[in-house]
Design a protein around this motif. Structure first.
Motif, PDB file in Angstrom:
ATOM      1  N   VAL A 117      98.344 112.059  68.814  1.00  0.00           N
ATOM      2  CA  VAL A 117      99.347 112.389  67.800  1.00  0.00           C
ATOM      3  C   VAL A 117     100.097 113.619  68.268  1.00  0.00           C
ATOM      4  N   PHE A 118     101.418 113.563  68.204  1.00  0.00           N
ATOM      5  CA  PHE A 118     102.254 114.663  68.679  1.00  0.00           C
ATOM      6  C   PHE A 118     103.243 115.038  67.577  1.00  0.00           C
ATOM      7  N   THR A 119     103.144 116.265  67.120  1.00  0.00           N
ATOM      8  CA  THR A 119     103.958 116.717  65.990  1.00  0.00           C
ATOM      9  C   THR A 119     104.784 117.953  66.337  1.00  0.00           C
ATOM     10  N   GLY A 120     105.109 118.129  67.591  1.00  0.00           N
ATOM     11  CA  GLY A 120     105.868 119.298  68.033  1.00  0.00           C
ATOM     12  C   GLY A 120     105.385 119.730  69.399  1.00  0.00           C
ATOM     13  N   LYS A 121     104.738 120.880  69.455  1.00  0.00           N
ATOM     14  CA  LYS A 121     104.121 121.347  70.685  1.00  0.00           C
ATOM     15  C   LYS A 121     102.618 121.224  70.570  1.00  0.00           C
ATOM     16  N   PRO A 122     101.939 120.573  71.522  1.00  0.00           N
ATOM     17  CA  PRO A 122     102.488 119.922  72.708  1.00  0.00           C
ATOM     18  C   PRO A 122     103.138 118.580  72.354  1.00  0.00           C
ATOM     19  N   CYS A 123     103.996 118.107  73.243  1.00  0.00           N
ATOM     20  CA  CYS A 123     104.569 116.775  73.106  1.00  0.00           C
ATOM     21  C   CYS A 123     103.944 115.867  74.164  1.00  0.00           C
ATOM     22  N   TYR A 124     104.298 114.594  74.122  1.00  0.00           N
ATOM     23  CA  TYR A 124     103.715 113.652  75.076  1.00  0.00           C
ATOM     24  C   TYR A 124     104.091 114.018  76.518  1.00  0.00           C
ATOM     25  N   ARG A 125     105.269 114.607  76.699  1.00  0.00           N
ATOM     26  CA  ARG A 125     105.683 114.968  78.054  1.00  0.00           C
ATOM     27  C   ARG A 125     104.831 116.103  78.619  1.00  0.00           C
ATOM     28  N   CYS A 126     104.228 116.910  77.755  1.00  0.00           N
ATOM     29  CA  CYS A 126     103.282 117.923  78.231  1.00  0.00           C
ATOM     30  C   CYS A 126     102.081 117.255  78.893  1.00  0.00           C
ATOM     31  N   LEU A 127     101.723 116.064  78.411  1.00  0.00           N
ATOM     32  CA  LEU A 127     100.603 115.299  78.961  1.00  0.00           C
ATOM     33  C   LEU A 127     101.020 114.516  80.194  1.00  0.00           C
ATOM     34  N   VAL A 128     102.213 113.906  80.131  1.00  0.00           N
ATOM     35  CA  VAL A 128     102.749 113.105  81.240  1.00  0.00           C
ATOM     36  C   VAL A 128     104.159 113.618  81.517  1.00  0.00           C
ATOM     37  N   PRO A 129     104.321 114.565  82.450  1.00  0.00           N
ATOM     38  CA  PRO A 129     105.634 115.173  82.675  1.00  0.00           C
ATOM     39  C   PRO A 129     106.704 114.194  83.139  1.00  0.00           C
ATOM     40  N   ASP A 130     106.321 113.223  83.976  1.00  0.00           N
ATOM     41  CA  ASP A 130     107.275 112.258  84.517  1.00  0.00           C
ATOM     42  C   ASP A 130     106.584 110.915  84.688  1.00  0.00           C
ATOM     43  N   VAL A 131     107.374 109.889  84.963  1.00  0.00           N
ATOM     44  CA  VAL A 131     106.805 108.564  85.194  1.00  0.00           C
ATOM     45  C   VAL A 131     105.918 108.604  86.431  1.00  0.00           C
ATOM     46  N   PRO A 132     104.630 108.263  86.304  1.00  0.00           N
ATOM     47  CA  PRO A 132     103.748 108.278  87.473  1.00  0.00           C
ATOM     48  C   PRO A 132     104.236 107.306  88.537  1.00  0.00           C
ATOM     49  N   PRO A 133     104.141 107.684  89.817  1.00  0.00           N
ATOM     50  CA  PRO A 133     104.641 106.799  90.883  1.00  0.00           C
ATOM     51  C   PRO A 133     103.878 105.480  90.974  1.00  0.00           C
ATOM     52  N   GLU A 134     102.597 105.495  90.594  1.00  0.00           N
ATOM     53  CA  GLU A 134     101.786 104.276  90.626  1.00  0.00           C
ATOM     54  C   GLU A 134     101.351 103.923  89.207  1.00  0.00           C
ATOM     55  N   ALA A 135     102.314 103.824  88.308  1.00  0.00           N
ATOM     56  CA  ALA A 135     101.997 103.563  86.908  1.00  0.00           C
ATOM     57  C   ALA A 135     101.327 102.197  86.751  1.00  0.00           C
ATOM     58  N   GLU A 136     100.234 102.172  85.991  1.00  0.00           N
ATOM     59  CA  GLU A 136      99.493 100.941  85.768  1.00  0.00           C
ATOM     60  C   GLU A 136      99.946 100.272  84.477  1.00  0.00           C
ATOM     61  N   THR A 137     100.039  98.967  84.505  1.00  0.00           N
ATOM     62  CA  THR A 137     100.347  98.178  83.321  1.00  0.00           C
ATOM     63  C   THR A 137      99.269  97.124  83.149  1.00  0.00           C
ATOM     64  N   CYS A 138      99.211  96.539  81.953  1.00  0.00           N
ATOM     65  CA  CYS A 138      98.229  95.480  81.715  1.00  0.00           C
ATOM     66  C   CYS A 138      98.458  94.299  82.652  1.00  0.00           C
ATOM     67  N   GLN A 139      99.707  94.040  82.989  1.00  0.00           N
ATOM     68  CA  GLN A 139     100.015  92.931  83.885  1.00  0.00           C
ATOM     69  C   GLN A 139      99.431  93.181  85.268  1.00  0.00           C
ATOM     70  N   ARG A 140      99.431  94.443  85.688  1.00  0.00           N
ATOM     71  CA  ARG A 140      98.936  94.775  87.028  1.00  0.00           C
ATOM     72  C   ARG A 140      97.422  94.880  87.080  1.00  0.00           C
ATOM     73  N   VAL A 141      96.821  95.553  86.108  1.00  0.00           N
ATOM     74  CA  VAL A 141      95.394  95.872  86.202  1.00  0.00           C
ATOM     75  C   VAL A 141      94.528  95.076  85.244  1.00  0.00           C
ATOM     76  N   GLY A 142      95.140  94.366  84.281  1.00  0.00           N
ATOM     77  CA  GLY A 142      94.388  93.580  83.325  1.00  0.00           C
ATOM     78  C   GLY A 142      93.922  94.396  82.133  1.00  0.00           C
ATOM     79  N   VAL A 143      93.454  93.710  81.099  1.00  0.00           N
ATOM     80  CA  VAL A 143      92.956  94.373  79.904  1.00  0.00           C
ATOM     81  C   VAL A 143      92.105  93.385  79.119  1.00  0.00           C
ATOM     82  N   VAL A 144      90.999  93.869  78.560  1.00  0.00           N
ATOM     83  CA  VAL A 144      90.175  93.032  77.703  1.00  0.00           C
ATOM     84  C   VAL A 144      90.836  92.965  76.324  1.00  0.00           C
ATOM     85  N   GLY A 145      90.938  91.773  75.773  1.00  0.00           N
ATOM     86  CA  GLY A 145      91.759  91.576  74.586  1.00  0.00           C
ATOM     87  C   GLY A 145      91.342  92.389  73.372  1.00  0.00           C
ATOM     88  N   ALA A 146      90.036  92.473  73.100  1.00  0.00           N
ATOM     89  CA  ALA A 146      89.567  93.149  71.896  1.00  0.00           C
ATOM     90  C   ALA A 146      89.897  94.634  71.899  1.00  0.00           C
TER      91      ALA A 146
END
Length: 245
Positions: free
Chosen positions: A162-191
């Motif tokens: 939850v982000f309500t000001g400072k810190p914001c999500y960009r404090c956690l992830v400053p930029d798009v990671p070069p090797e960003a993982e997605t469910c399509q790439r790495v898979g995910v268990v449905g539940a």
């Protein structure tokens, strides 16, 4: 805001909660929530917020239902393959609670429309699976001072923040990671989608009614393989180009 007899019965198990009651239910009915992404996270969020009686929910997603979605995106049925995700999700929500007002935006959130849709909402929930959109959502919420609930998942692990000001999500992830993982790439268990989506919906309800301790400035990380959860503090970045300085 008066409740009809049908509404009193529908929300009876919430109305008896000391932290919610009539005043909390009124806050839910008056709330305007934007859900960005109607997939594995956004689907359970949409269903639970509709069931809880959130008055207005806007859905934005540019995708259509695919067969590969169905193992985790349980708001959809096999017969809806090819349908717009926003329309199919809205149908599932209305089937649960016809009182909720649902607005559908069959489009991608971008720099042009983000200020409009986010600006018209009281609370934003990000359930997207790409970092560029997550950062756009976060930056716009920071600029417009809107609370943000963010959920993500992959493989066997999920996280909610939850982000309500400072810190914001960009404090956690400053930029798009070069090797960003997605469910399509790495898979995910449905539940896992149900776990993360439900936790995100719970955080949204807490924020709307002002109950408990939301995960503001914290990140809850759930390991489905180990059956363990931990919460870590997100530290404000003084050099963050969204909320720093």
């Amino acid at each position: 805001m008066a409740f009809s007899d049908e509404e009193v019965e529908r929300y009876a198990r919430q109305l008896v909660l000391a932290e919610l009651g009539g005043p909390g239910q009124q806050k839910l009915q008056a709330a305007k929530v934007l859900i960005v992404g109607c997939g594995g996270v956004g689907g359970p969020v949409a269903l639970y917020l509709a069931a809880a009686g959130v008055g207005q929910i806007t859905l934005i997603d540019p995708d259509r239902v695919a067969l590969s979605n169905l193992h985790r995106q349980i708001q959809f049925a096999t017969a809806e393959i090819g349908d717009e995700k926003t329309e199919a999700t809205a149908g599932a929500m209305k089937a649960i609670n016809p009182n909720v007002r649902v607005f559908q935006i069959f489009a991608a959130l971008d720099a042009d429309n983000a200020p409009t849709w986010i600006g018209q909402s009281d609370l934003v929930i990000d359930g997207t699976d790409d970092f560029a959109t997550r950062l756009l959502v976060s930056d716009t919420c920071t600029m417009l001072d809107k609370p943000l609930v963010s959920g993500a998942l992959g493989r066997w692990t999920g996280q909610v923040g939850v982000f309500t000001g400072k810190p914001c999500y960009r404090c956690l992830v400053p930029d798009v990671p070069p090797e960003a993982e997605t469910c399509q790439r790495v898979g995910v268990v449905g539940a896992l989608a149900g776990v993360v989506g439900s936790m995100a919906a719970l955080e949204a309800i807490k924020l709307i009614i002002g109950a408990g301790q939301p995960l503001a400035g914290r990140l809850l990380i759930y390991d489905g393989l180990k059956g363990e959860a931990r919460t870590v503090q997100v530290t404000p970045d003084p050099t963050c180009r969204a909320c720093g300085g």
